[in-house]
Design a protein around this motif. Structure first.
Motif, PDB file in Angstrom:
ATOM      1  N   LYS A  26      -7.937  10.856  -8.122  1.00 60.37           N
ATOM      2  CA  LYS A  26      -9.012  11.234  -7.208  1.00 60.37           C
ATOM      3  C   LYS A  26     -10.120  10.185  -7.150  1.00 60.37           C
ATOM      4  CE  LYS A  26      -8.206  16.191  -7.793  1.00 60.37           C
ATOM      5  NZ  LYS A  26      -8.784  17.503  -8.207  1.00 60.37           N
ATOM      6  N   THR A  27     -10.147   9.293  -8.133  1.00 57.82           N
ATOM      7  CA  THR A  27     -11.174   8.260  -8.203  1.00 57.82           C
ATOM      8  C   THR A  27     -11.077   7.308  -7.006  1.00 57.82           C
ATOM      9  OG1 THR A  27     -11.094   8.353 -10.612  1.00 57.82           O
ATOM     10  CG2 THR A  27     -12.087   6.407  -9.645  1.00 57.82           C
ATOM     11  N   LYS A  28     -12.211   6.928  -6.448  1.00 61.90           N
ATOM     12  CA  LYS A  28     -12.237   6.026  -5.294  1.00 61.90           C
ATOM     13  C   LYS A  28     -12.710   4.617  -5.648  1.00 61.90           C
ATOM     14  CE  LYS A  28     -10.790   8.879  -2.137  1.00 61.90           C
ATOM     15  NZ  LYS A  28      -9.493   8.645  -1.450  1.00 61.90           N
ATOM     16  N   ASN A  29     -13.531   4.472  -6.687  1.00 61.44           N
ATOM     17  CA  ASN A  29     -14.012   3.144  -7.085  1.00 61.44           C
ATOM     18  C   ASN A  29     -12.861   2.360  -7.704  1.00 61.44           C
ATOM     19  OD1 ASN A  29     -16.612   3.731  -6.262  1.00 61.44           O
ATOM     20  ND2 ASN A  29     -17.253   4.442  -8.281  1.00 61.44           N
ATOM     21  N   ALA A  30     -12.536   1.205  -7.131  1.00 60.57           N
ATOM     22  CA  ALA A  30     -11.323   0.503  -7.542  1.00 60.57           C
ATOM     23  C   ALA A  30     -11.549  -0.983  -7.778  1.00 60.57           C
ATOM     24  CB  ALA A  30     -10.225   0.691  -6.486  1.00 60.57           C
ATOM     25  N   THR A  67       0.822  -1.213   0.000  1.00 59.06           N
ATOM     26  CA  THR A  67       0.000   0.000   0.000  1.00 59.06           C
ATOM     27  C   THR A  67       0.855   1.262   0.000  1.00 59.06           C
ATOM     28  OG1 THR A  67      -0.209  -0.136   2.422  1.00 59.06           O
ATOM     29  CG2 THR A  67      -1.994  -1.062   1.110  1.00 59.06           C
ATOM     30  N   ASN A  68       2.011   1.226   0.655  1.00 55.93           N
ATOM     31  CA  ASN A  68       2.908   2.383   0.646  1.00 55.93           C
ATOM     32  C   ASN A  68       3.365   2.707  -0.775  1.00 55.93           C
ATOM     33  OD1 ASN A  68       2.749   2.795   3.389  1.00 55.93           O
ATOM     34  ND2 ASN A  68       4.664   1.748   3.867  1.00 55.93           N
ATOM     35  N   GLU A  69       3.726   1.660  -1.542  1.00 53.91           N
ATOM     36  CA  GLU A  69       4.168   1.872  -2.927  1.00 53.91           C
ATOM     37  C   GLU A  69       3.033   2.410  -3.785  1.00 53.91           C
ATOM     38  OE1 GLU A  69       7.198   1.674  -4.411  1.00 53.91           O
ATOM     39  OE2 GLU A  69       7.896   1.475  -2.342  1.00 53.91           O
ATOM     40  N   ILE A  70       1.839   1.825  -3.615  1.00 57.41           N
ATOM     41  CA  ILE A  70       0.694   2.280  -4.406  1.00 57.41           C
ATOM     42  C   ILE A  70       0.331   3.715  -4.043  1.00 57.41           C
ATOM     43  CG2 ILE A  70      -1.758   1.894  -4.889  1.00 57.41           C
ATOM     44  CD1 ILE A  70      -1.274  -1.094  -4.378  1.00 57.41           C
ATOM     45  N   LEU A 115      -7.051  -2.478  -0.952  1.00 59.76           N
ATOM     46  CA  LEU A 115      -7.938  -1.386  -1.350  1.00 59.76           C
ATOM     47  C   LEU A 115      -8.496  -0.653  -0.131  1.00 59.76           C
ATOM     48  CD1 LEU A 115      -9.899  -3.079  -4.289  1.00 59.76           C
ATOM     49  CD2 LEU A 115      -7.823  -1.680  -4.399  1.00 59.76           C
ATOM     50  N   VAL A 116      -8.875  -1.414   0.882  1.00 56.76           N
ATOM     51  CA  VAL A 116      -9.416  -0.803   2.096  1.00 56.76           C
ATOM     52  C   VAL A 116      -8.364   0.053   2.783  1.00 56.76           C
ATOM     53  CG1 VAL A 116     -10.348  -1.278   4.398  1.00 56.76           C
ATOM     54  CG2 VAL A 116     -11.146  -2.610   2.430  1.00 56.76           C
ATOM     55  N   GLU A 117      -7.151  -0.470   2.880  1.00 59.30           N
ATOM     56  CA  GLU A 117      -6.049   0.270   3.513  1.00 59.30           C
ATOM     57  C   GLU A 117      -5.773   1.589   2.797  1.00 59.30           C
ATOM     58  OE1 GLU A 117      -2.989   0.628   6.445  1.00 59.30           O
ATOM     59  OE2 GLU A 117      -4.593  -0.848   6.254  1.00 59.30           O
ATOM     60  N   LEU A 118      -6.001   1.602   1.469  1.00 58.87           N
ATOM     61  CA  LEU A 118      -5.776   2.813   0.674  1.00 58.87           C
ATOM     62  C   LEU A 118      -6.957   3.780   0.723  1.00 58.87           C
ATOM     63  CD1 LEU A 118      -4.161   1.109  -2.445  1.00 58.87           C
ATOM     64  CD2 LEU A 118      -3.027   2.779  -0.969  1.00 58.87           C
ATOM     65  N   GLY A 119      -8.039   3.402   1.415  1.00 61.39           N
ATOM     66  CA  GLY A 119      -9.212   4.255   1.481  1.00 61.39           C
ATOM     67  C   GLY A 119     -10.028   4.242   0.202  1.00 61.39           C
ATOM     68  N   LEU A 120      -9.911   3.170  -0.576  1.00 62.45           N
ATOM     69  CA  LEU A 120     -10.642   3.034  -1.823  1.00 62.45           C
ATOM     70  C   LEU A 120     -11.877   2.173  -1.628  1.00 62.45           C
ATOM     71  CD1 LEU A 120      -7.557   2.381  -4.153  1.00 62.45           C
ATOM     72  CD2 LEU A 120      -8.776   4.546  -3.837  1.00 62.45           C
ATOM     73  N   LYS A 121     -12.819   2.264  -2.562  1.00 67.40           N
ATOM     74  CA  LYS A 121     -14.036   1.459  -2.508  1.00 67.40           C
ATOM     75  C   LYS A 121     -13.853   0.231  -3.388  1.00 67.40           C
ATOM     76  CE  LYS A 121     -18.992   1.497  -3.508  1.00 67.40           C
ATOM     77  NZ  LYS A 121     -20.127   2.279  -4.072  1.00 67.40           N
ATOM     78  N   ILE A 141      -8.053 -13.777  -1.675  1.00 69.01           N
ATOM     79  CA  ILE A 141      -8.935 -12.697  -2.128  1.00 69.01           C
ATOM     80  C   ILE A 141      -8.988 -11.585  -1.074  1.00 69.01           C
ATOM     81  CG2 ILE A 141     -11.318 -12.108  -2.719  1.00 69.01           C
ATOM     82  CD1 ILE A 141     -11.615 -14.960  -3.811  1.00 69.01           C
ATOM     83  N   LYS A 142      -9.095 -11.997   0.193  1.00 68.72           N
ATOM     84  CA  LYS A 142      -9.162 -11.008   1.277  1.00 68.72           C
ATOM     85  C   LYS A 142      -7.904 -10.149   1.316  1.00 68.72           C
ATOM     86  CE  LYS A 142      -9.859 -10.524   6.267  1.00 68.72           C
ATOM     87  NZ  LYS A 142      -8.700  -9.612   6.447  1.00 68.72           N
ATOM     88  N   SER A 143      -6.742 -10.740   1.054  1.00 67.22           N
ATOM     89  CA  SER A 143      -5.494  -9.960   1.118  1.00 67.22           C
ATOM     90  C   SER A 143      -5.473  -8.846   0.077  1.00 67.22           C
ATOM     91  CB  SER A 143      -4.281 -10.888   0.953  1.00 67.22           C
ATOM     92  OG  SER A 143      -4.158 -11.375  -0.379  1.00 67.22           O
ATOM     93  N   TYR A 144      -6.139  -9.070  -1.054  1.00 64.65           N
ATOM     94  CA  TYR A 144      -6.216  -8.029  -2.083  1.00 64.65           C
ATOM     95  C   TYR A 144      -7.260  -6.975  -1.721  1.00 64.65           C
ATOM     96  CZ  TYR A 144      -3.065 -10.585  -5.121  1.00 64.65           C
ATOM     97  OH  TYR A 144      -1.945 -11.191  -5.639  1.00 64.65           O
ATOM     98  N   ILE A 145      -8.365  -7.409  -1.131  1.00 57.28           N
ATOM     99  CA  ILE A 145      -9.355  -6.439  -0.673  1.00 57.28           C
ATOM    100  C   ILE A 145      -8.764  -5.549   0.416  1.00 57.28           C
ATOM    101  CG2 ILE A 145     -11.586  -6.183   0.507  1.00 57.28           C
ATOM    102  CD1 ILE A 145     -12.479  -8.759  -0.884  1.00 57.28           C
TER     103      ILE A 145
END
Length: 368
Positions: free
Chosen positions: A74-78, A61-64, A158-164, A151-155
């Motif tokens: 600015k987009t949140k849907n991921a 997540t730090n790299e992303i 996204l959650v850690e990045l504040g994305l939907k 699958i959860k590790s990938y979700i």
């Protein structure tokens, strides 16, 4: 007169590979045309992925996060693409019993034929077609299974990045969505290959994704995905082979690979270049051997037809001479496909088009 607004859907997609993380922001309109607004590529932190699962969510997540800030997303849907090494896929013939629930029949077949814990896996399947096997009505189904914790590790990313989170997808689905579209090739190339291979039935095609650590073989019949297999060899194995044979470091080996590629040897080549050529060819030949095995398995065990055409994608597909070499050994037309070879793709002016070939999977999952 009523004006109907031109609907657009802004999406962010993230493709996490073993070597690179590809991030792309797109607009998808109601005609499924894609406008690439921006993209970025970062190095995947070493040791952060193991057997397809994210082991170090924070490092990834730090790299992303750095890339998202750099390109001003600015987009949140991921949507996110998972690595392909721990995705299991199979094709089965399932007896079509009137009145029986097909879900139950498929799960029973999986439990008897696949050595997996059904409760621990997310199981998806699609019916490919109905056939008769020795007079018995059956359905041909394509099954994929992925561990739920992967699958959860990938979700979690996204959650850690504040994305939907919108979806977690696999590379095979991404490729299949793209290759439902028209592929643009040069007129001369198309004319030559159409004439040379005019007797081949090209309704069955393969999309081969040459990555850093893996090579993914997808086979589509009438543009529907019917086979997927991950080969555990990729372009990084070529770097290792060159480094070993020529006694150089990996970064130098990668540079030599890009310069020389699979260019045919002639009398002007020196001993070092011969070693490089043989190293590259040795790895490619092993990959080709496994590609042949995939084609044979698809025909004999998945009740498929002969592959009549091959498209190659991914960073490793840019190896000099690879297209012509594959065509000579596979004896089918082979086309190198970049992102802009696919109909309905537009890019923002000023973006580096040379790097777009790394984005096929990350852009592909933006399609519904």
């Amino acid at each position: 007169m009523v004006t109907i607004p031109f609907l657009k859907n802004n999406l962010l997609s993230i493709d996490i590979g073993f070597r690179n993380i590809k991030i792309v922001e797109v607009e998808v309109n109601r005609n499924k045309e894609i406008f690439i607004k921006n993209f970025g590529i970062a190095s995947t932190p070493k040791g952060s992925i193991k057997n397809g699962a994210i082991q170090d969510v924070r490092a990834v997540t730090n790299e992303i996060s750095k890339v998202l800030k750099e390109i001003g997303v600015k987009t949140k849907n991921a949507k996110i693409v998972m690595s392909g090494t721990n995705i299991i896929s199979r094709v089965f013939l399932v007896e079509n019993i009137p009145g029986e629930n097909l879900d139950n029949t498929v799960r029973m077949t999986i439990s008897q034929s696949m050595p997996i814990d059904l409760d621990a896996h997310k199981i998806d399947y699609k019916v490919l077609k109905e056939i008769k096997d020795d007079g018995v009505p059956k359905v041909k189904v394509f099954v994929t299974a992925v561990l739920k914790n992967i699958i959860k590790s990938y979700i979690d990313i996204l959650v850690e990045l504040g994305l939907k989170p919108i979806s977690v997808d696999i590379p095979a689905n991404s490729a299949a969505k793209f290759f439902n579209r028209d592929i643009i090739t040069t007129e001369s190339d198309t004319w030559f290959k159409r004439n040379k291979y005019s007797k081949l039935d090209q309704s069955t095609l393969a999309v081969i994704d040459f990555g850093s650590e893996t090579t993914i073989v997808n086979i589509l019949k009438d543009r529907v995905l019917e086979f997927n297999k991950v080969i555990l060899k990729g372009s990084s194995n070529i770097d290792e082979a060159i480094a070993e044979s020529n006694h150089v470091k990996l970064d130098e080996a990668e540079r030599l690979k890009k310069i020389q590629g699979l260019t045919p040897l002639d009398l002007s080549f020196d001993e070092e270049q011969v070693k490089i050529h043989n190293s590259i060819k040795g790895v490619i030949n092993e990959i080709v051997r496994q590609i042949f095995q995939c084609f044979e398995f698809y025909e004999k065990r998945c009740f498929g037809d002969k592959v009549g055409k091959v498209y190659i994608i991914g960073g490793g597909s840019q190896l000099k001479g690879l297209t012509s070499y594959l065509e000579s050994v596979l004896q089918v037309p082979v086309y190198h496909v970049g992102l802009l070879s696919i109909a309905g793709i537009r890019i923002n002016e000023g973006l580096d088009s040379d790097r777009l070939n790394y984005l096929i999977n990350s852009v592909g999952i933006t399609l519904s």
